[in-house]
Write a protein that holds these residues in place. Sequence first.
Motif, PDB file in Angstrom:
ATOM      1  N   SER A   1       0.456 106.637  41.609  1.00  0.00           N
ATOM      2  CA  SER A   1       1.430 107.378  42.429  1.00  0.00           C
ATOM      3  C   SER A   1       2.863 107.018  42.032  1.00  0.00           C
ATOM      4  O   SER A   1       3.721 107.902  41.893  1.00  0.00           O
ATOM      5  N   GLU A  10       6.965  95.916  39.263  1.00  0.00           N
ATOM      6  CA  GLU A  10       5.492  95.856  39.277  1.00  0.00           C
ATOM      7  C   GLU A  10       5.066  94.390  39.261  1.00  0.00           C
ATOM      8  O   GLU A  10       5.400  93.659  38.338  1.00  0.00           O
ATOM      9  N   SER A  11       4.276  94.010  40.264  1.00  0.00           N
ATOM     10  CA  SER A  11       3.921  92.582  40.386  1.00  0.00           C
ATOM     11  C   SER A  11       2.945  92.140  39.296  1.00  0.00           C
ATOM     12  O   SER A  11       2.942  90.978  38.901  1.00  0.00           O
ATOM     13  N   GLY A  42      -4.682 100.682  39.928  1.00  0.00           N
ATOM     14  CA  GLY A  42      -6.120 100.909  39.830  1.00  0.00           C
ATOM     15  C   GLY A  42      -6.501 102.019  38.873  1.00  0.00           C
ATOM     16  O   GLY A  42      -7.689 102.365  38.771  1.00  0.00           O
ATOM     17  N   VAL A  76       8.146  92.379  44.499  1.00  0.00           N
ATOM     18  CA  VAL A  76       9.099  92.564  45.598  1.00  0.00           C
ATOM     19  C   VAL A  76       8.602  91.708  46.750  1.00  0.00           C
ATOM     20  O   VAL A  76       7.470  91.839  47.201  1.00  0.00           O
ATOM     21  N   PHE A 102      -1.449  91.883  47.480  1.00  0.00           N
ATOM     22  CA  PHE A 102      -0.102  92.403  47.283  1.00  0.00           C
ATOM     23  C   PHE A 102       0.048  93.777  47.927  1.00  0.00           C
ATOM     24  O   PHE A 102       1.134  94.207  48.240  1.00  0.00           O
ATOM     25  N   MET A 126      -1.674 105.360  48.167  1.00  0.00           N
ATOM     26  CA  MET A 126      -2.538 104.774  49.191  1.00  0.00           C
ATOM     27  C   MET A 126      -1.778 103.939  50.203  1.00  0.00           C
ATOM     28  O   MET A 126      -2.307 103.631  51.277  1.00  0.00           O
ATOM     29  N   ARG A 149      -9.410 107.037  53.169  1.00  0.00           N
ATOM     30  CA  ARG A 149      -9.289 106.827  51.724  1.00  0.00           C
ATOM     31  C   ARG A 149     -10.082 107.940  51.041  1.00  0.00           C
ATOM     32  O   ARG A 149     -10.948 108.577  51.659  1.00  0.00           O
ATOM     33  N   GLY A 202     -11.300 107.304  47.713  1.00  0.00           N
ATOM     34  CA  GLY A 202     -12.120 106.731  46.656  1.00  0.00           C
ATOM     35  C   GLY A 202     -11.712 107.270  45.296  1.00  0.00           C
ATOM     36  O   GLY A 202     -10.524 107.514  45.052  1.00  0.00           O
TER      37      GLY A 202
HETATM   38  O1  AHZ Z   1       0.222  95.534  41.358  1.00  0.00           O
HETATM   39  C1  AHZ Z   1       0.276  96.594  42.280  1.00  0.00           C
HETATM   40  C2  AHZ Z   1      -0.197  97.920  41.669  1.00  0.00           C
HETATM   41  O2  AHZ Z   1       0.066  98.000  40.290  1.00  0.00           O
HETATM   42  C3  AHZ Z   1       1.697  96.946  42.688  1.00  0.00           C
HETATM   43  N1  AHZ Z   1       2.260  96.118  43.785  1.00  0.00           N
HETATM   44  C4  AHZ Z   1       1.660  95.840  44.963  1.00  0.00           C
HETATM   45  N2  AHZ Z   1       2.473  95.081  45.733  1.00  0.00           N
HETATM   46  C5  AHZ Z   1       3.611  94.870  45.027  1.00  0.00           C
HETATM   47  C6  AHZ Z   1       4.818  94.176  45.276  1.00  0.00           C
HETATM   48  N3  AHZ Z   1       5.776  94.173  44.313  1.00  0.00           N
HETATM   49  C7  AHZ Z   1       5.572  94.841  43.144  1.00  0.00           C
HETATM   50  N4  AHZ Z   1       5.033  93.532  46.413  1.00  0.00           N
HETATM   51  C8  AHZ Z   1       3.478  95.544  43.783  1.00  0.00           C
HETATM   52  N5  AHZ Z   1       4.436  95.534  42.855  1.00  0.00           N
HETATM   53  O3  AHZ Z   1       1.608  98.270  43.176  1.00  0.00           O
HETATM   54  C9  AHZ Z   1       0.656  98.974  42.382  1.00  0.00           C
HETATM   55  C10 AHZ Z   1      -0.171  99.842  43.309  1.00  0.00           C
HETATM   56  O4  AHZ Z   1      -0.995 100.642  42.518  1.00  0.00           O
HETATM   57  P1  AHZ Z   1      -2.391 101.196  43.073  1.00  0.00           P
HETATM   58  O5  AHZ Z   1      -3.083 101.843  41.942  1.00  0.00           O
HETATM   59  O6  AHZ Z   1      -3.085 100.121  43.810  1.00  0.00           O
HETATM   60  O7  AHZ Z   1      -1.898 102.255  44.182  1.00  0.00           O
HETATM   61  P2  AHZ Z   1      -1.782 103.834  44.179  1.00  0.00           P
HETATM   62  O8  AHZ Z   1      -1.573 104.201  45.599  1.00  0.00           O
HETATM   63  O9  AHZ Z   1      -0.783 104.329  43.188  1.00  0.00           O
HETATM   64  O10 AHZ Z   1      -3.219 104.320  43.686  1.00  0.00           O
HETATM   65  C11 AHZ Z   1      -4.343 104.038  44.479  1.00  0.00           C
HETATM   66  C12 AHZ Z   1      -5.593 104.523  43.787  1.00  0.00           C
HETATM   67  C13 AHZ Z   1      -6.732 104.694  44.739  1.00  0.00           C
HETATM   68  S1  AHZ Z   1      -7.251 103.472  45.771  1.00  0.00           S
HETATM   69  C14 AHZ Z   1      -8.463 104.489  46.422  1.00  0.00           C
HETATM   70  C15 AHZ Z   1      -9.389 104.033  47.473  1.00  0.00           C
HETATM   71  O11 AHZ Z   1      -9.407 102.784  47.723  1.00  0.00           O
HETATM   72  O12 AHZ Z   1     -10.054 104.875  48.095  1.00  0.00           O
HETATM   73  N6  AHZ Z   1      -8.467 105.679  45.854  1.00  0.00           N
HETATM   74  C16 AHZ Z   1      -7.499 105.817  44.917  1.00  0.00           C
HETATM   75  C17 AHZ Z   1      -7.327 107.077  44.137  1.00  0.00           C
END
Ligand code: AHZ
Length: 324
Positions: free
Chosen positions: A74, A95-96, A103, A168, A239, A289, A299, A301
């Motif tokens: 996202s 990005e942490s 994911g 962050v 995180f 998410m 969610r 998935g």
């Molecule tokens: O490392 C984390 C990841 O790369 C980063 N992040 C989290 N906390 C942080 C912080 N500072 C800096 N405090 C941080 N970075 O944020 C990123 C989140 O990516 P993600 O892929 O987890 O989230 P998204 O919402 O872009 O995609 C979610 C994908 C999912 S989960 C899901 C389910 O569980 O049902 N379904 C989908 C499609």
Amino acid sequence: MSTTQTATETAQLSLTGGAIRHALSDVVKTDDWSDFKFTPIRESTVSRAMTSRYFKDMDKYAVADVVIIGAGSSGLSAAYVICKNRPDLKVVCIESNVSPGGGAWLGGQLFSAMIMRKPAHLFLDEVNVPYEDEGDYVVVKHAALFTSTVLSEVLKFPNFKLFNATAVEDLVTRPAGNNGEVTAAGVVTNWTLVTMNHDTQSCMDPNVIELAGYQDDGSRDTSAKHGVILSTTGHDGPFGAFTAKRIVQIDGNQTVAGMKGLDMNHAEAAVVKMSGEYKGVGNVYFAGMESATLHGLNRMGPTFGAMAVSGIKAADEILKHFAA
Ligand code: AHZ
């Protein structure tokens, strides 16, 4: 051609018989690698080449128009839309993790293919990611193809900087109004390894990225647009959902509703609808998410359309903020 040889096999055989071409063909002319040399370099030159650029970037992005927290599907999709439409905005992504992408390096569980429900495939068209069209949905042969493509497109924008391995840890806030309201004015950052070790070390103070829109004395510069934070830190986890959890403490009027069970049909459209500006603390937006966690949505998935589209929706709102 033997009777069992296919046309492709014949073409491959004739290729192996021909001259091999690669990037160094003209350098290694005699096909002798024994005296191969690189151009000379001092170790200190390498060090300076890296660190001077990194610190120049830290200086440049100490004030940013858009701070994206999290480089998952996202966050990267939003970054692409913002940078493409507004090359004049300074966009920084924190990005942490060492590896950006969240994911989205796999489709689901440990499976490679990434599913996107239509009309999210239009974003794939825009960034030139090929897919198999299955009617109502499309399939990218490997999630890594989507993530690496969007990531490389975003990294090429001159107005974009990714600080990975950086977390962050908090938000910068400033008063806004007379009833205790605050607005976000930046993010508090630290190396992720430091963030993970606050319990084991004494004080290890953080750094700050300030949002644009302030004068040197910290007062609001009303002639400049206020910068924004877009948080895309994913669902709750060590995180994840960082900003959602922090902002409800700051705001005091809302709670983190928590992500509900998996329901693809309801979840994806709901995440898109609920992504965008946060009502309560100014200049904060959510997508992906983290929106589901904040607003108590299902969610979805392993289907990624809502990640790309919620990022696009948040980006659209942010672009309208800067255009107004
Ligand atoms: O490392 C984390 C990841 O790369 C980063 N992040 C989290 N906390 C942080 C912080 N500072 C800096 N405090 C941080 N970075 O944020 C990123 C989140 O990516 P993600 O892929 O987890 O989230 P998204 O919402 O872009 O995609 C979610 C994908 C999912 S989960 C899901 C389910 O569980 O049902 N379904 C989908 C499609």
